[in-house]
Design a protein around this motif. Structure first.
Motif, short mmCIF file in Angstrom:
data_model
loop_
_atom_site.label_atom_id
_atom_site.label_comp_id
_atom_site.label_asym_id
_atom_site.label_seq_id
_atom_site.Cartn_x
_atom_site.Cartn_y
_atom_site.Cartn_z
N CYS A 30 64.87 -32.48 91.91
CA CYS A 30 65.95 -32.96 90.85
C CYS A 30 65.32 -33.92 89.69
O CYS A 30 64.20 -34.23 89.80
CB CYS A 30 67.31 -33.59 91.61
N GLU A 31 66.19 -34.05 88.81
CA GLU A 31 65.82 -34.79 87.71
C GLU A 31 65.23 -36.35 88.22
O GLU A 31 64.56 -36.97 87.75
CB GLU A 31 66.89 -34.69 86.68
N ARG A 32 66.20 -36.63 89.13
CA ARG A 32 65.98 -38.09 89.48
C ARG A 32 64.38 -38.31 90.18
O ARG A 32 63.65 -39.10 90.03
CB ARG A 32 66.93 -38.67 90.31
N VAL A 36 61.29 -40.24 89.30
CA VAL A 36 60.46 -40.99 90.83
C VAL A 36 58.90 -40.59 90.63
O VAL A 36 58.13 -41.64 90.73
CB VAL A 36 60.96 -40.54 92.12
N ASN A 37 58.73 -39.43 90.29
CA ASN A 37 57.22 -39.11 89.91
C ASN A 37 56.48 -39.75 88.88
O ASN A 37 55.45 -40.24 89.12
CB ASN A 37 57.18 -37.58 89.84
N LEU A 38 57.35 -39.98 87.86
CA LEU A 38 56.97 -40.79 86.58
C LEU A 38 56.69 -42.37 87.06
O LEU A 38 55.83 -42.73 86.56
CB LEU A 38 57.68 -40.39 85.47
N LEU A 63 61.07 -45.09 100.84
CA LEU A 63 60.30 -44.83 99.25
C LEU A 63 61.41 -44.93 98.26
O LEU A 63 61.21 -45.51 97.21
CB LEU A 63 59.85 -43.19 99.17
N MET A 64 62.62 -44.08 98.50
CA MET A 64 63.63 -44.28 97.31
C MET A 64 64.19 -45.78 97.22
O MET A 64 64.46 -46.10 96.00
CB MET A 64 64.96 -43.36 97.76
N GLN A 65 64.57 -46.65 98.30
CA GLN A 65 64.89 -48.05 98.32
C GLN A 65 63.68 -48.72 97.19
O GLN A 65 64.30 -49.45 96.49
CB GLN A 65 64.87 -48.48 99.52
N ARG A 66 62.42 -48.64 97.50
CA ARG A 66 61.46 -49.27 96.73
C ARG A 66 61.45 -48.71 95.19
O ARG A 66 61.36 -49.53 94.36
CB ARG A 66 60.12 -49.30 97.38
#
Length: 102
Positions: A30-32, A36-38, A63-66
């Motif tokens: 997804c776009e989010r 995250v990749n960027l 990972l998402m929390q950080r």
């Protein structure tokens, strides 16, 4: 971008998410997760949340929390993050265990 004959605008939104896939696994991204990749410094390659987490020895949630904390602290990431419609996330559409981008 014009719609193909017979395709409703809602179909286009959902389909747009599936245009992005992980370079390693082919999993929809997804776009989010692109954001995250960027935020993690990936400019040329695009990886799924599971690949990004695995590469760092973290769970997807960890990972998402950080990363979310970092994303929300930067206007260049926060503004697009908040503008994306996360309800069309491929993980939700494919009945994955959950989406941590919500």
């Amino acid at each position: 971008m014009s719609l193909p004959p017979g395709q409703a605008p809602a179909d286009r939104v959902a389909a747009s998410f599936f245009d992005y896939t992980c370079d390693r696994t082919g999993e929809p991204v997804c776009e989010r997760v692109q954001l995250v990749n960027l935020a993690l410094g990936y400019e040329e390659a695009l990886y799924s949340l599971s690949c990004l987490a695995q590469d760092r020895g973290l769970s997807e949630l960890e990972l998402m929390q950080r990363v979310r904390e970092y994303v929300m602290s930067r206007d260049c990431f926060r503004k697009p993050w908040l503008s994306f419609d996360a309800t069309a996330c491929p993980r939700l559409q494919l009945a994955e265990p959950g989406c941590y981008c919500q």
